[in-house]
Design a protein around this motif. Structure first.
Motif, PDB file in Angstrom:
ATOM      1  N   TYR A 144     -10.738 -29.054  21.721  1.00  0.00           N
ATOM      2  CA  TYR A 144     -11.856 -29.979  21.252  1.00  0.00           C
ATOM      3  C   TYR A 144     -12.614 -29.960  22.197  1.00  0.00           C
ATOM      4  O   TYR A 144     -13.790 -30.300  21.772  1.00  0.00           O
ATOM      5  CB  TYR A 144     -10.787 -31.633  21.404  1.00  0.00           C
ATOM      6  CG  TYR A 144      -9.986 -31.776  19.967  1.00  0.00           C
ATOM      7  CD1 TYR A 144     -10.326 -32.484  18.949  1.00  0.00           C
ATOM      8  CD2 TYR A 144      -8.519 -31.433  20.282  1.00  0.00           C
ATOM      9  CE1 TYR A 144      -9.393 -32.673  18.038  1.00  0.00           C
ATOM     10  CE2 TYR A 144      -7.742 -31.447  19.246  1.00  0.00           C
ATOM     11  CZ  TYR A 144      -8.123 -32.247  18.169  1.00  0.00           C
ATOM     12  OH  TYR A 144      -7.120 -32.383  17.180  1.00  0.00           O
ATOM     13  N   ARG A 147     -16.203 -33.062  15.554  1.00  0.00           N
ATOM     14  CA  ARG A 147     -15.071 -33.128  15.876  1.00  0.00           C
ATOM     15  C   ARG A 147     -14.666 -33.506  17.466  1.00  0.00           C
ATOM     16  O   ARG A 147     -13.936 -34.410  17.897  1.00  0.00           O
ATOM     17  CB  ARG A 147     -13.948 -32.007  15.450  1.00  0.00           C
ATOM     18  CG  ARG A 147     -12.489 -32.089  16.114  1.00  0.00           C
ATOM     19  CD  ARG A 147     -11.943 -30.718  15.450  1.00  0.00           C
ATOM     20  NE  ARG A 147     -10.471 -30.407  15.892  1.00  0.00           N
ATOM     21  CZ  ARG A 147     -10.325 -29.585  16.726  1.00  0.00           C
ATOM     22  NH1 ARG A 147     -11.218 -28.804  17.329  1.00  0.00           N
ATOM     23  NH2 ARG A 147      -9.073 -29.202  17.082  1.00  0.00           N
ATOM     24  N   GLU A 201      -8.219 -35.219  11.875  1.00  0.00           N
ATOM     25  CA  GLU A 201      -8.216 -34.942  13.313  1.00  0.00           C
ATOM     26  C   GLU A 201      -8.549 -36.060  14.394  1.00  0.00           C
ATOM     27  O   GLU A 201      -7.863 -35.963  15.541  1.00  0.00           O
ATOM     28  CB  GLU A 201      -9.576 -33.922  13.290  1.00  0.00           C
ATOM     29  CG  GLU A 201      -9.025 -32.551  12.749  1.00  0.00           C
ATOM     30  CD  GLU A 201      -7.905 -31.798  13.614  1.00  0.00           C
ATOM     31  OE1 GLU A 201      -8.143 -31.406  14.841  1.00  0.00           O
ATOM     32  OE2 GLU A 201      -6.946 -31.454  12.808  1.00  0.00           O
TER      33      GLU A 201
END
Length: 744
Positions: free
Chosen positions: A500, A45, A281
């Protein structure tokens, strides 16, 4: 002892200590492996986030696109652009069909959600044979750009689309998602000639509206003291508003999902959920920025001020934005499960603008709405099921929507397999019907009373005062302290961005993760689904969700009670100039000029009562019979097209021409029903064979939507008498003279 699930079956013996130990060992091994794989998805991610944000024009479109117009090159440059969607292999585009233009929301995330999947707004429009365009944006705004600049740029984009499709017989259908919906509505009010039908999906146009005990997001502006905090955030950003704060607001609406469910769902299904999670995402983490002036306009004029539906927004050259100026049909798609844009915020602007359905008609407006029972805000744009059903039907039947007589309708959807009438006329798996509604149907969904309106008006006045105080005493100091590099550093430290970055390559404590995850995938040993410890894990998760939901509900109830108590205080209301006796503090102004125009139009229509031939008589008769049903169906519209094709016509009647015919005949019936019907025999040909053929065509269209009930059947019999066929049974005429139907 009997089994609780099956009383006739003896209960299974409890596991032995050795079996329990083995089950615990299996669960712990599985949990450890899932933990590693979960962290590895977080690593991916982070890498995906960095790669996405490094792109010049990051988006999540599932389709190839080519740039048509760059907003940065316009006289008033903006960070928006128009692209043409390249049709995938196997998709055939009909150049004669109106193009579709999808405008994505700029509400903290990057562009592309309208074409996020193959089954999407873009996908269903392409499948229906329409050329498709997309209006997106870059991550950073152009210096000095305003909301008005963006509107004018989008007008240029629509002019470009129209110029590129000279063969198209109709103006583009424009889809505005969420924030883009109100922006499209503003532009359509200023430049109505650029638009075909407008689809507003999950778009708030009436920001104060809601139901007591629900929709708590509408209270947040008042509880924070108004828009001064927006100004402060923009000043801390050195003139840039970080869209991550908007995303944070979305996250705060559902703490159970934000703090637990989203991550737990990935952790518990890490073997199958990773791809879907990363796909979403990629869009959710694509944070963009706005100019502080843009965000201040949105909060002051819309969120807190609620000035759009009341017609109080004006352009820099003094033109009032009146949504009643929109001349295209408006389709509103909302959901009861949407806590961001509940049905009241999507629909109550109609109550602010119009006194009745007759008032809607005098403005020549057609409004179609549909309310989903459960889908959430993002599901309106993302759900494949919604795309295949609601958006697919809108795309397939956009011409029918365009020619509906003025009024208020609710779109309903019925499976094709069980639809009455000639289901072979439907183009998809569903049959869409537009059923006539009144303003009472919208009021029945719940909404504000006069006291609620006064509370929100008070909050808006307090916001103006607090903003003025902030600008006078604090803003100069903040602007002097904050530099652009400092603001950029603060944006990087936003909690959402850190979530993140924390799992990325820059974290030295995760160097072991990639090789370990590869070994785990090779040696993966999922636990048995019946493992009691796995079931215990799920029970604990459910309890956490229930606890967070209870916390949310408590906070929402406290927020509502606080807002109502503070802004319902008559002393505060009097202090800021709100009349405590006002039935409704603000509504869109009535127009004497419009009333004079209506009177002239009535006089013009009266002169056309006996004008026209068989085509006008047929449309008048069809409308008269259909009004008894109160429903327009795609089957009936398809039957009209099929009948027209059977006449051997080489060129289809342009939609604009047909629309004008329908509206004229509809208004003639509304104006003087008796005179309109009495004129029909004079408009028909003298030859009885031609009359019989015309009546057969009328009957075919009327019966295409299913069996007639008493009221429309009586009106069809009345038409038979006006056509000079009163001595013959209606059903016999239809059976004898019209072409045989295809089998359903």
């Amino acid at each position: 002892m009997p089994d609780a699930a099956d009383p006739k079956r003896p209960a299974a013996a409890p596991p032995s200590p050795l079996q329990s130990l083995a089950q615990a060992s299996d669960y712990l091994a599985d949990a450890a492996q899932r933990s590693v794989l979960f962290l590895d998805v977080m690593r991916k991610r982070s890498e995906q986030y960095r790669a996405h944000m490094a792109q010049t024009a990051p988006h999540v479109l599932d389709y190839a696109a080519e740039l048509v117009c760059d907003g940065r090159t316009l006289p008033r440059p903006v960070n928006y652009g128009l692209v043409r969607i390249v049709p995938p292999d196997g998709v055939t585009i009909d150049p004669a069909r109106r193009p579709f233009v999808v405008v994505d929301p700029r509400a903290g995330h990057g562009p592309g959600i309208g074409g996020f999947k193959a089954d999407s707004e873009i996908g269903v429009a392409l499948k229906a044979g329409h050329s498709c365009y997309f209006i997106g944006f870059l991550p950073d705004p152009m210096p000095g750009q305003t909301i008005e600049d963006i509107a004018r740029a989008e007008a240029v984009f629509l002019e470009t689309v129209i110029a590129r499709h000279p063969q198209a017989r109709e103006k583009p259908c424009v889809i505005g998602n969420c924030q883009a919906g109100w922006a499209v509505a503003i532009l359509a009010a200023l430049r109505p000639e650029l638009f075909g039908p407008i689809i507003l999906a999950g778009s708030p146009l009436s920001y104060w509206a809601g139901v007591t005990g629900a929709n708590p997001m509408r209270y947040s502006g008042g509880l924070l003291g108004g828009s001064w905090l927006t100004a402060l955030t923009g000043d801390l950003g050195a003139g840039i508003f970080d869209g991550a704060w908007l995303v944070q607001n979305f996250e705060n609406q559902n703490p159970a999902n934000t703090l637990w469910s989203k991550q737990y769902n990935l952790y518990s299904k890490v073997d199958t959920e990773a791809e879907r999670y990363l796909g979403f995402e990629r869009w959710w983490g694509g944070h963009v920025t706005l100019n502080a002036e843009e965000m201040q306009f949105i909060v002051d004029e819309l969120f807190v001020g609620n000035k759009l539906a009341s017609g109080e927004i004006r352009t820099t050259d003094g033109i009032a934005v009146d949504l009643r100026n929109i001349r295209s049909p408006i389709v509103v798609f909302c959901s009861k499960g949407d806590n961001i844009t509940p049905p009241q915020q999507a629909l109550d602007w109609i109550l602010d603008l119009y006194d009745s359905v007759e008032d809607i008609r005098t403005w020549g407006q057609t409004i179609v709405y549909t309310v989903h029972e459960s889908i959430g805000h993002l599901g309106i744009f993302v759900s494949a099921g919604v795309a295949r059903k609601e958006h697919g039907e809108f795309a397939s039947n956009i011409d029918m929507i365009d020619v509906l007589p003025p009024g208020l309708y609710e779109a309903t959807f019925e499976p094709r397999a069980v639809a009455a009438g000639e289901a072979d006329l439907a183009t998809g798996d569903w049959v869409m019907r537009c059923e006539a509604r009144s303003l009472d149907d919208i009021r029945a969904m719940g909404g504000n009373d006069a006291a609620d309106e006064r509370r929100f008006a008070t909050a808006a006045r307090v916001s103006e005062i607090n903003l003025s105080l902030y600008r006078a005493f604090a803003q100069p100091l903040i602007k002097a302290m904050v530099t652009p590099p400092m603001a950029a550093a603060m944006r990087k430290l936003h909690p959402l961005r850190l979530s993140y970055e924390a799992f990325g390559a820059a974290n030295p404590f995760l160097a072991w993760l990639r090789p370990t995850a590869e070994r785990v995938r090779r040696d993966r040993r999922p636990v048995d689904p019946d493992n009691p410890f796995l079931k215990l894990q799920q029970q604990i998760s459910d309890q956490i969700v229930d606890g967070l939901d209870a916390w949310r509900e408590t906070c929402e109830r406290l927020s509502e009670e606080t807002f109502r108590a503070v802004y319902g205080n008559p002393v505060l209301q009097a202090a800021v100039g709100i009349d405590p006796q006002a039935a409704r503090p603000r509504r869109a102004a009535r127009s004497l000029a419009h009333q004079a125009l209506v009177e002239r139009r009535v006089a013009e229509l009266s002169a056309k009562m006996t004008t026209g031939g068989v085509r006008e008589a047929m449309i008048r008769a069809l409308i008269y019979v259909g009004m008894a049903r109160g429903t327009a169906s795609e089957l009936g519209f398809a039957a009209i097209r099929r009948r027209y094709e059977q006449t051997g016509a080489t060129a289809p009647l342009p939609i604009d021409t047909f629309k004008a015919l329908v509206r004229t005949q509809f208004f003639l019936i509304v104006l003087d029903e008796a005179a309109a019907l009495a004129a029909i025999p004079e408009m028909l040909p003298a030859d009885m064979g031609e009359r019989r053929a015309a009546f057969a065509a009328l009957t075919e269209v009327v019966e295409a939507t299913g069996p007639l009930t008493a009221a429309p059947a009586a009106r069809l019999a009345e038409m038979a008498r006006l056509f000079g066929l009163g001595s013959e049974p209606v059903r016999l005429v239809a059976a004898t003279d019209r072409p045989a139907r295809k089998a359903s």
